[in-house]
Design a protein around this motif. Structure first.
Motif, PDB file in Angstrom:
ATOM      1  N   ALA A 241     -21.625  40.394   1.093  1.00  0.00           N
ATOM      2  CA  ALA A 241     -21.826  39.404   2.154  1.00  0.00           C
ATOM      3  C   ALA A 241     -22.121  40.090   3.489  1.00  0.00           C
ATOM      4  O   ALA A 241     -23.007  39.669   4.245  1.00  0.00           O
ATOM      5  N   ALA A 245     -25.588  40.032   5.727  1.00  0.00           N
ATOM      6  CA  ALA A 245     -25.606  39.679   7.141  1.00  0.00           C
ATOM      7  C   ALA A 245     -26.270  40.773   7.966  1.00  0.00           C
ATOM      8  O   ALA A 245     -27.026  40.491   8.915  1.00  0.00           O
ATOM      9  N   GLU A 248     -30.038  40.465   7.654  1.00  0.00           N
ATOM     10  CA  GLU A 248     -30.537  39.327   8.437  1.00  0.00           C
ATOM     11  C   GLU A 248     -30.605  39.665   9.922  1.00  0.00           C
ATOM     12  O   GLU A 248     -31.587  39.363  10.605  1.00  0.00           O
ATOM     13  N   LEU A 264     -22.317  35.659  12.633  1.00  0.00           N
ATOM     14  CA  LEU A 264     -23.206  35.084  11.627  1.00  0.00           C
ATOM     15  C   LEU A 264     -22.406  34.542  10.440  1.00  0.00           C
ATOM     16  O   LEU A 264     -22.670  33.422   9.957  1.00  0.00           O
ATOM     17  N   LEU A 265     -21.428  35.298   9.969  1.00  0.00           N
ATOM     18  CA  LEU A 265     -20.623  34.832   8.841  1.00  0.00           C
ATOM     19  C   LEU A 265     -19.786  33.617   9.216  1.00  0.00           C
ATOM     20  O   LEU A 265     -19.568  32.717   8.394  1.00  0.00           O
ATOM     21  N   GLU A 267     -20.657  31.315  11.376  1.00  0.00           N
ATOM     22  CA  GLU A 267     -21.569  30.159  11.392  1.00  0.00           C
ATOM     23  C   GLU A 267     -21.839  29.661   9.975  1.00  0.00           C
ATOM     24  O   GLU A 267     -21.888  28.450   9.730  1.00  0.00           O
ATOM     25  N   LYS A 268     -22.005  30.583   9.045  1.00  0.00           N
ATOM     26  CA  LYS A 268     -22.207  30.182   7.651  1.00  0.00           C
ATOM     27  C   LYS A 268     -20.956  29.485   7.109  1.00  0.00           C
ATOM     28  O   LYS A 268     -21.046  28.525   6.340  1.00  0.00           O
ATOM     29  N   PHE A 269     -19.813  29.972   7.526  1.00  0.00           N
ATOM     30  CA  PHE A 269     -18.541  29.379   7.110  1.00  0.00           C
ATOM     31  C   PHE A 269     -18.433  27.939   7.601  1.00  0.00           C
ATOM     32  O   PHE A 269     -18.011  27.044   6.869  1.00  0.00           O
ATOM     33  N   GLN A 270     -18.872  27.688   8.821  1.00  0.00           N
ATOM     34  CA  GLN A 270     -18.828  26.330   9.365  1.00  0.00           C
ATOM     35  C   GLN A 270     -19.794  25.400   8.641  1.00  0.00           C
ATOM     36  O   GLN A 270     -19.484  24.232   8.400  1.00  0.00           O
ATOM     37  N   LYS A 271     -20.970  25.924   8.274  1.00  0.00           N
ATOM     38  CA  LYS A 271     -21.949  25.087   7.577  1.00  0.00           C
ATOM     39  C   LYS A 271     -21.462  24.669   6.198  1.00  0.00           C
ATOM     40  O   LYS A 271     -21.860  23.633   5.674  1.00  0.00           O
ATOM     41  N   LYS A 272     -20.611  25.490   5.586  1.00  0.00           N
ATOM     42  CA  LYS A 272     -20.098  25.170   4.250  1.00  0.00           C
ATOM     43  C   LYS A 272     -18.920  24.214   4.297  1.00  0.00           C
ATOM     44  O   LYS A 272     -18.287  23.935   3.286  1.00  0.00           O
ATOM     45  N   VAL A 277     -14.155  32.229   4.303  1.00  0.00           N
ATOM     46  CA  VAL A 277     -15.087  33.302   4.603  1.00  0.00           C
ATOM     47  C   VAL A 277     -14.317  34.613   4.545  1.00  0.00           C
ATOM     48  O   VAL A 277     -13.278  34.775   5.199  1.00  0.00           O
TER      49      VAL A 277
END
Length: 417
Positions: A241, A245, A248, A264-265, A267-272, A277
């Protein structure tokens, strides 16, 4: 191509009523195809005979003699061999899957029939009763044995026809720390599992289904076997992971630090929608960016520790040398540095030779040319001069030495002039 025995791969279907009911029509149809009175000869049918024809030694020698495949390159020979097997269409895959299912069932029926009735469990007793008419005759037993052999042949055929798929998937993982030969082997294990689990009634093409199993086998093998230091699977997932990142971020900004990775991680955690995370857990459930950044730093320390390379790792196209042969021996002085030091000492001596005897002796004693460096008082006592006079002589001598043509050559790195 090595024969793949169904039993050696641990294929053990559950003998529940649903499996028996679903498989029975397929097996009955297969048995009926071999229900010939002429088969009732009383001779048993071997269920362990070779199921596929491997290339003979003469055939392999002729291939090597023609120069098609290098005799020393096992991988190319293997790829040449699997390339001879024709690909399957969807209808052929379903046919083979049905034969595999019938073969497994036939094997279970014969296994149940071979046991005394008092040793059978409920499922085995159900099988023996259901196929009692078939098991009563030699022809029926031979038919079941033939169905089992056909099932094994179908298993091997479906496997061998998809070995090229393993090569295709394994190529994507060549830079992950494992040799290509090992990747092929691990990918084949995933293919075997896919053949075992394939359900033709779902309507999917086998290659689509098998690709997932092959990737899973490769990823797990890389996580468990590609490093000298074993890393838990969950930690390997965290490292992947973070690596993702980093790629990216570097593609956009060029530099990836712990703060940008953590952001970045997070933000991905919030989207899920609240998924964990990097396995961070807090009593109140409120994970902040700072928590993720701190966790990233901890994992990065771990990554630097475990990402080692074996000094015995083969390198080069021929794989005939190892990495350790290219590492310098730090216990041996560098010849170039040693030569430079000798040339520097020579030029300094030449510059000192231009000074008068007293000045040269003061400079040498003060700078340790005679062992340990002498203090001003010690030099003054030896020469019978005051401390201040020794300082003046030293300053004058070092100024003349710096202006010497020999010292200028040191600055220009022109040691041979």
């Amino acid at each position: 191509m090595p024969q793949v025995a169904v039993e050696s791969l641990g294929i053990e279907p559950e003998l529940d009523s649903d499996f028996i009911d679903e498989t029975a029509p397929v097996l009955r149809l297969a048995v009926e195809e071999f229900d010939d009175p002429a088969m009732d000869s009383g001779e048993p049918v071997s269920t362990t005979e070779a199921l596929t024809d491997e290339p003979s030694a003469e055939e392999l020698e002729s291939i090597e003699a023609e120069g098609e495949v290098p005799a020393i390159d096992g991988t190319k020979t293997y790829m040449k061999g699997i390339g001879r097997v024709a690909l399957l269409n969807a209808e052929e895959e379903v046919t083979l899957a049905k034969r595999i299912e019938a073969g497994l069932m036939a094997g279970k029926v014969l296994e149940a029939a071979a046991k005394p009735s008092e040793e059978r469990d409920e499922a085995e007793q159900h099988l023996a009763n259901q196929y009692q008419r078939v098991l009563r005759t030699t022809a029926g037993k031979q038919a079941l044995g033939q169905v089992m052999i056909e099932g094994r042949q179908a298993y091997d055929h479906l496997t061998e026809a998809n070995l090229r798929l393993v090569i295709s998937v394994a190529k994507r993982y060549q830079s992950k720390g494992m040799e290509f030969d090992d990747l092929i082997q691990e990918g084949n294990f995933g293919l075997f599992r896919a053949v075992e689990k394939f359900d033709y009634t779902k309507g999917y093409k086998f290659s689509t289904y098998a690709t997932w199993w092959i990737k899973q086998a490769l990823q797990r093998a890389i996580a468990e076997k590609s490093r000298l230091i074993d890393v838990p699977v969950h930690m390997n997932e965290h490292m992947q992971a973070i690596d993702g990142a980093v790629r990216e971020i570097e593609a956009v900004r060029g530099v990836a630090d712990a703060e940008s990775i953590g952001q970045l991680l997070f933000e991905k955690f919030q989207k899920k929608g609240g998924a964990k995370v990097l396995n961070i857990s807090k009593k109140d459930g409120k994970i902040t960016v700072e928590d993720v950044v701190e966790r990233v730093r901890d994992i990065q320390v771990h990554m630097r520790t475990v990402r080692t390379v074996s000094m015995d790792k083969p390198v080069g196209d021929e794989k005939d040398t190892n990495l350790g042969e290219f590492q310098p021996d730090t216990s041996i002085p560098d010849p170039e540095a040693r030569l430079y030091e000798e040339q520097v000492a020579l030029k300094v001596r030449e510059g000192l030779a231009e000074l008068d005897d007293r000045t040269r002796l003061v400079v040498e004693m003060r700078n340790g040319f005679h062992g340990a460096a002498y203090s001003l008082d010690e030099v003054g006592k030896i020469l019978g001069l005051t401390r201040e006079r020794i300082r003046q002589i030293q300053r004058k001598g070092e100024a003349r030495l710096k202006a010497s043509s020999h010292i200028n050559k040191l600055r220009d790195r022109n040691l041979t002039a």
